[in-house]
Design an enzyme around this catalytic site. Structure first.
Site, PDB file in Angstrom:
ATOM      1  N   ASP A  66       0.814  -1.211   0.000  1.00 45.17           N
ATOM      2  CA  ASP A  66       0.000   0.000   0.000  1.00 45.17           C
ATOM      3  C   ASP A  66       0.850   1.264   0.000  1.00 45.17           C
ATOM      4  OD1 ASP A  66       0.951  -0.388   2.622  1.00 45.17           O
ATOM      5  OD2 ASP A  66      -0.977  -1.111   3.323  1.00 45.17           O
TER       6      ASP A  66
ATOM      7  N   ASN B  16      -7.490  -1.851  14.666  1.00 52.77           N
ATOM      8  CA  ASN B  16      -8.918  -2.065  14.385  1.00 52.77           C
ATOM      9  C   ASN B  16      -9.148  -3.316  13.518  1.00 52.77           C
ATOM     10  OD1 ASN B  16      -7.945  -1.263  11.919  1.00 52.77           O
ATOM     11  ND2 ASN B  16      -9.283   0.519  11.688  1.00 52.77           N
TER      12      ASN B  16
ATOM     13  N   HIS C 112      -7.584  -3.992  10.681  1.00 54.47           N
ATOM     14  CA  HIS C 112      -7.342  -3.825   9.238  1.00 54.47           C
ATOM     15  C   HIS C 112      -6.135  -4.651   8.791  1.00 54.47           C
ATOM     16  CE1 HIS C 112      -4.619   0.006   9.778  1.00 54.47           C
ATOM     17  NE2 HIS C 112      -3.853  -1.041   9.599  1.00 54.47           N
TER      18      HIS C 112
ATOM     19  N   GLU D 279      -9.969  -1.273   5.756  1.00 57.30           N
ATOM     20  CA  GLU D 279     -10.530  -0.921   7.060  1.00 57.30           C
ATOM     21  C   GLU D 279     -11.798  -1.734   7.317  1.00 57.30           C
ATOM     22  OE1 GLU D 279      -8.663   0.663   8.846  1.00 57.30           O
ATOM     23  OE2 GLU D 279      -7.831   2.495   7.986  1.00 57.30           O
TER      24      GLU D 279
HETATM   25  C1  F6R Z   1       1.306  -1.164   6.165  1.00 52.63           C
HETATM   26  C2  F6R Z   1       0.077  -1.903   6.365  1.00 52.63           C
HETATM   27  C3  F6R Z   1      -0.680  -1.782   7.636  1.00 52.63           C
HETATM   28  C4  F6R Z   1       0.190  -2.154   8.845  1.00 52.63           C
HETATM   29  C5  F6R Z   1      -0.632  -2.097  10.137  1.00 52.63           C
HETATM   30  C6  F6R Z   1       0.251  -2.319  11.340  1.00 52.63           C
HETATM   31  O1  F6R Z   1       1.883  -1.488   4.919  1.00 52.63           O
HETATM   32  O2  F6R Z   1      -0.316  -2.591   5.490  1.00 52.63           O
HETATM   33  O3  F6R Z   1      -1.808  -2.608   7.590  1.00 52.63           O
HETATM   34  O4  F6R Z   1       0.700  -3.439   8.670  1.00 52.63           O
HETATM   35  O5  F6R Z   1      -1.257  -0.860  10.257  1.00 52.63           O
HETATM   36  O6  F6R Z   1       1.127  -1.248  11.455  1.00 52.63           O
HETATM   37  P1  F6R Z   1       2.313  -1.288  12.525  1.00 52.63           P
HETATM   38  O7  F6R Z   1       3.216  -2.386  12.119  1.00 52.63           O
HETATM   39  O8  F6R Z   1       2.973   0.050  12.425  1.00 52.63           O
HETATM   40  O9  F6R Z   1       1.675  -1.539  13.841  1.00 52.63           O
END
Ligand code: F6R
Length: 270
Positions: free
Chosen positions: A90, A158, A160, A165
């Site tokens: 992403d 959450n 995701h 989301e």
């Molecule tokens: C980022 C992504 C997000 C993160 C998630 C956890 O490329 O796809 O879904 O993996 O938000 O983020 P961290 O590792 O910072 O807790």
């Protein structure tokens, strides 16, 4: 298979615990470092076979150590860059590859080997403009490269995955997503003194589920509720990570804190 039927087995050296759960294998490791080592082993295994597998990386704090270690492996000559093609999940809408706060920038600064692949055209970046035609071309390019063989995945507080989301349908491919408030809050520090972008281009849940193997990592107590929902809640778009239970080749690596919310999580901590 219900969690009550989880089988416990020791893992030599790192003493993880394997837990088959609705086609997911869950391992609770004693530390982030131990879990990251297992994730790195997965990368080595994927790049050991024939061909040049497409490996898709996630960004965020969960994968900082993995990316740093990956670069160390390349520098030490234990992993050769010609053994893989890289891509990622992403990107914030409008972020150029060299823009601080952006995902490509984070990947390339944390793991300079990925910057090398980017320069050689062997790191396929997500089109940051979100143009639907370019997103379809991107999907075609990934398919042309044989599809993602190994997908690293984090999970948001959450539930995701990538930027899918809660409420996102399971059958969508790459698309532009509006970020939830918790996601934007978590992203704020990346863009200070500015604001985090409101939208991101993301691999859809269908894109993620098309990967041959998925390695999910979650560390820390603040991920515990999302981990519990992923493993023990209803398979439902209210927790996008539950879609992973429909895949069949998913490894979940947790530290003890992230596993703390599981009904019988203590049994698996070593
Ligand atoms: C980022 C992504 C997000 C993160 C998630 C956890 O490329 O796809 O879904 O993996 O938000 O983020 P961290 O590792 O910072 O807790």
């Amino acid at each position: 298979m219900p969690l009550a039927e989880r089988a416990v087995c020791a893992d030599s050296g790192r003493m993880g615990v394997s837990v088959p759960s609705n086609a997911l294998t869950v391992r609770v490791l004693p530390s982030v470092e131990a879990a990251t080592e297992v994730a790195l082993d997965e990368l080595h295994a994927a790049t050991r076979g024939p061909g040049r597998p497409l490996i898709s990386f996630a960004t965020g704090s969960t994968f900082t150590a993995l990316l740093q270690w990956l670069h160390g492996e390349v520098v030490a000559g234990r992993l050769h860059l010609d053994r893989l093609v890289a891509t990622h999940l992403d990107e914030y809408v409008g972020c150029a590859p060299d823009q601080r706060g952006g995902m490509v920038h984070e990947l390339c600064t944390t793991c300079p080997s990925l910057a090398t692949l980017l320069r050689r055209g062997l790191f396929v970046p997500v089109p940051a403009d979100g143009d639907p035609a370019r997103l379809r071309q991107h999907e075609q390019r990934l398919a042309h490269l044989g599809g993602v063989q190994l997908q690293f995945l984090g999970i948001g507080r959450n539930g995701h995955i990538a930027f899918n989301e809660p409420g996102t349908d399971f059958d969508v491919g790459f698309h532009v997503a509006e970020l939830a408030t918790t996601t934007r809050d978590d992203a704020r520090a990346r863009f200070l003194p500015g604001e985090a972008p409101p939208c991101a281009v993301t691999a859809g849940i269908a894109s993620i589920l098309a990967s041959r193997r998925i390695v999910v990592c979650a560390f820390g107590r603040r991920k515990a509720p999302a981990v519990r929902a992923m493993l023990e809640g209803e398979v439902d778009s209210s927790c996008p990570a539950t879609a992973l239970r429909t895949h069949g080749n998913v490894l979940v690596l947790l530290d003890r804190d992230a596993a703390a919310g599981l009904r019988r999580g203590r049994e698996f901590a070593v």
